[in-house]
Motif scaffolding. Structure first.
Motif, mmCIF file in Angstrom:
data_model
loop_
_atom_site.group_PDB
_atom_site.id
_atom_site.type_symbol
_atom_site.label_atom_id
_atom_site.label_comp_id
_atom_site.label_asym_id
_atom_site.label_seq_id
_atom_site.Cartn_x
_atom_site.Cartn_y
_atom_site.Cartn_z
ATOM 1 N N GLY A 199 0.797 -1.226 0.000
ATOM 2 C CA GLY A 199 0.000 0.000 0.000
ATOM 3 C C GLY A 199 0.825 1.270 0.000
ATOM 4 N N ALA A 200 2.165 1.131 -0.128
ATOM 5 C CA ALA A 200 3.022 2.315 -0.131
ATOM 6 C C ALA A 200 2.870 3.079 -1.447
ATOM 7 N N ILE A 201 2.876 4.398 -1.353
ATOM 8 C CA ILE A 201 2.726 5.274 -2.513
ATOM 9 C C ILE A 201 4.104 5.683 -3.015
ATOM 10 N N HIS A 202 4.288 5.619 -4.323
ATOM 11 C CA HIS A 202 5.585 5.946 -4.910
ATOM 12 C C HIS A 202 5.691 7.436 -5.239
ATOM 13 N N TYR A 203 6.868 8.014 -4.941
ATOM 14 C CA TYR A 203 7.201 9.387 -5.303
ATOM 15 C C TYR A 203 8.601 9.392 -5.916
ATOM 16 N N THR A 204 8.847 10.352 -6.760
ATOM 17 C CA THR A 204 10.209 10.541 -7.269
ATOM 18 C C THR A 204 10.968 11.572 -6.444
ATOM 19 N N ASP A 205 10.246 12.407 -5.697
ATOM 20 C CA ASP A 205 10.843 13.481 -4.898
ATOM 21 C C ASP A 205 10.558 13.219 -3.424
ATOM 22 N N TYR A 206 11.617 13.033 -2.620
ATOM 23 C CA TYR A 206 11.390 12.686 -1.219
ATOM 24 C C TYR A 206 10.818 13.858 -0.416
ATOM 25 N N VAL A 207 11.159 15.087 -0.769
ATOM 26 C CA VAL A 207 10.610 16.242 -0.043
ATOM 27 C C VAL A 207 9.104 16.333 -0.278
ATOM 28 N N GLN A 208 8.687 16.144 -1.504
ATOM 29 C CA GLN A 208 7.254 16.129 -1.791
ATOM 30 C C GLN A 208 6.563 15.013 -1.013
ATOM 31 N N MET A 209 7.178 13.841 -0.982
ATOM 32 C CA MET A 209 6.609 12.711 -0.245
ATOM 33 C C MET A 209 6.382 13.066 1.218
ATOM 34 N N LEU A 210 7.400 13.641 1.855
ATOM 35 C CA LEU A 210 7.293 13.944 3.277
ATOM 36 C C LEU A 210 6.345 15.110 3.535
ATOM 37 N N THR A 211 6.279 16.043 2.604
ATOM 38 C CA THR A 211 5.337 17.159 2.743
ATOM 39 C C THR A 211 3.899 16.659 2.722
ATOM 40 N N LEU A 212 3.641 15.671 1.895
ATOM 41 C CA LEU A 212 2.277 15.149 1.753
ATOM 42 C C LEU A 212 1.919 14.112 2.808
ATOM 43 N N HIS A 213 2.910 13.657 3.572
ATOM 44 C CA HIS A 213 2.646 12.639 4.608
ATOM 45 C C HIS A 213 3.283 13.060 5.930
ATOM 46 N N PRO A 214 2.795 14.119 6.540
ATOM 47 C CA PRO A 214 3.407 14.623 7.774
ATOM 48 C C PRO A 214 3.239 13.696 8.973
ATOM 49 N N ASP A 215 2.380 12.671 8.869
ATOM 50 C CA ASP A 215 2.142 11.772 9.998
ATOM 51 C C ASP A 215 3.096 10.575 10.010
ATOM 52 N N ILE A 216 4.055 10.549 9.098
ATOM 53 C CA ILE A 216 5.081 9.497 9.130
ATOM 54 C C ILE A 216 5.920 9.649 10.404
ATOM 55 N N ASP A 217 6.287 8.519 11.008
ATOM 56 C CA ASP A 217 7.074 8.558 12.247
ATOM 57 C C ASP A 217 8.578 8.585 11.994
ATOM 58 N N PHE A 218 9.034 7.740 11.080
ATOM 59 C CA PHE A 218 10.471 7.757 10.792
ATOM 60 C C PHE A 218 10.719 7.457 9.324
ATOM 61 N N VAL A 219 11.854 7.947 8.853
ATOM 62 C CA VAL A 219 12.236 7.830 7.450
ATOM 63 C C VAL A 219 13.538 7.047 7.363
ATOM 64 N N VAL A 220 13.588 6.110 6.439
ATOM 65 C CA VAL A 220 14.780 5.299 6.219
ATOM 66 C C VAL A 220 15.493 5.808 4.970
ATOM 67 N N ILE A 221 16.782 6.128 5.110
ATOM 68 C CA ILE A 221 17.567 6.699 4.012
ATOM 69 C C ILE A 221 18.603 5.685 3.566
ATOM 70 N N VAL A 222 18.446 5.201 2.326
ATOM 71 C CA VAL A 222 19.357 4.203 1.757
ATOM 72 C C VAL A 222 19.777 4.700 0.377
ATOM 73 N N THR A 223 20.635 5.684 0.361
ATOM 74 C CA THR A 223 21.026 6.384 -0.857
ATOM 75 C C THR A 223 22.552 6.466 -0.916
ATOM 76 N N PRO A 224 23.138 6.922 -2.035
ATOM 77 C CA PRO A 224 24.596 7.027 -2.094
ATOM 78 C C PRO A 224 25.188 7.831 -0.934
ATOM 79 N N ILE A 225 26.389 7.468 -0.525
ATOM 80 C CA ILE A 225 27.012 8.019 0.681
ATOM 81 C C ILE A 225 26.992 9.545 0.746
#
Length: 425
Positions: free
Chosen positions: A67-93
């Motif tokens: 049920g996860a919604i896909h975004y290409t922009d993480y800032v947009q994702m977090l702006t639209l989902h302010p009730d998220i508790d934690f974010v996992v970052i798995v990106t280049p160093i």
């Protein structure tokens, strides 16, 4: 926040809402952990950000099935989902720092892949933002959650080994040419104008160095190096190192000795030995611990454990229980980054090992370059706690210790900078 309680592996935790940034590479492992925790009723995966889902269809399918919604922009994702508790970052160093800072300032807790930052100035900026925002930030040094490693820190802290004098970490793995071809930043010191410092201790053996440094203080916070002496080499055609050794003298007088290579004929289980005035301890990545001391003898084998799952649960519990300690908080990585930076300051160059010492073989997917002379001698050098040039190995070049007092800013040494990509300010 409106949560239900769920029982996960014997723990009572509340259902948390999470989002993932980056599903490629090691991100696939995080997708599997999220799938597992969601299936057990402890985690709701709300959204994920990935600009290139076409290359990662399997992970995309698993997340959307949750049920996860896909975004290409993480800032947009977090702006639209302010009730998220934690974010996992798995990106280049190089992206860890700006993304962590952005995510924490937007009000979210973070689980970030290792290393959290490449330079001490970047890590200190991240720590300052973490303190400013009050957000939790766990670094995925997952072996810190293992029962054997927790037991090692407890035994050191309780004085079973007496006064710790030396810690010795050994890592001997095999990496083929395809390992360095997997991504454009692999084996680079600089990529896209940003520091990467991709080499033995900053990436594949980052856990080994970090845990060796934790063992030097029994897990105590705020133990930093007084000096670092390092030798960095490569047998592959890369900017970074695939062979290294480090000696760090810590503020409490403990000497940490680190030995690693990515050109061994097989991949062996990394291990750490701790030597004290009353005994010694031996820990390895297989969740095993042996204690041989004057007043205690133990052989502990905890077996396979889902260490990454434990890191998630640790953060989820800490979110719900103020002041509950994390297994690997952001600030606990500071000694690791200092030693990493000090290693480059001491080595001054990543030196090529002459071809006459190197053997090249055809592997299953690509060629692999091996260094038989080190494969034969590394454990003996480690037992004697000697750097490769002190042993001596014929291709090794001596270096000088680098003093770390008041060290607060890393700049790539001039010789390395000249041979790497162009930096952006």
């Amino acid at each position: 926040m409106n949560y239900k309680f769920a029982a996960l592996e014997g723990r009572n935790v509340k259902i948390c809402r999470t989002a993932l940034i980056g599903i490629g590479g090691f991100g696939a492992q995080h997708v599997n952990i999220m799938q597992k925790l969601a299936g057990e009723g402890g985690l709701q995966v709300v959204a994920f950000a990935e600009p290139n889902v076409g290359a990662h269809q399997e992970s995309y399918g698993k997340l959307t099935a949750l049920g996860a919604i896909h975004y290409t922009d993480y800032v947009q994702m977090l702006t639209l989902h302010p009730d998220i508790d934690f974010v996992v970052i798995v990106t280049p160093i190089p992206t860890h720092k700006p993304m962590c800072i952005q995510v924490m300032r937007m009000g979210f807790h973070v689980l970030v892949e290792k290393p959290p930052a490449v330079t001490i100035q970047d890590l200190d900026e991240m720590i300052a933002v973490q303190m400013e925002t009050g957000r939790l930030c766990q670094v995925n040094f997952q072996n810190t959650s293992g029962q054997a490693f927790r037991a090692l820190l407890e035994r050191i802290g309780s004085g079973v080994l007496g006064q710790v004098e030396h810690v010795v970490g050994i890592g001997m793995w095999k990496r083929s040419r395809s390992y360095y071809d997997r991504t454009r930043w692999a084996g680079k010191l600089v990529s896209d104008g940003q520091y990467v410092l991709d080499g033995t201790f900053n990436n594949p053996f980052a856990h080994l160095l970090h845990h060796s440094l934790l063992a030097a203080g029994g897990g105590a916070a705020g133990l930093y190096p007084e000096s670092v002496q390092a030798e960095l080499y490569h047998v592959n055609d890369i900017e970074g190192d695939d062979v290294s050794c480090i000696r760090a003298v810590m503020a409490n007088g403990v000497n940490v000795h680190f030995y690693s290579m990515l050109c061994h004929e097989v991949s062996e289980v990394p291990s750490i030995a701790v030597y004290g005035t009353r005994g010694e301890a031996h820990w390895n990545y297989q969740n095993k611990l042996t204690i041989r001391a004057q007043d205690a003898e133990e052989d502990l084998a905890f077996g396979p454990t889902d260490l990454m799952c434990s890191m998630y649960l640790s953060l989820m519990e800490a979110i719900e229980t103020p002041r509950k300690p994390l297994f690997s908080p952001l600030k606990a990585s500071r000694s690791f980054v200092l030693v990493s930076n000090g290693a480059y300051e001491s080595a001054r160059a990543v030196r090529a090992i002459p071809d006459r010492f190197v053997t090249e073989q055809e592997g299953s997917d690509s060629t692999v370059r091996l260094l038989p002379s080190l494969s034969e001698k590394m454990r003996d050098a480690a037992a004697k706690r000697q750097l490769y040039s002190e042993y001596p190995l014929p291709w090794a070049t001596p270096t000088l210790p680098f003093r770390m007092e008041s060290y607060s800013r890393f700049e790539l040494p001039a010789d390395m900078r000249a041979s790497s990509g162009r930096l952006t300010n």
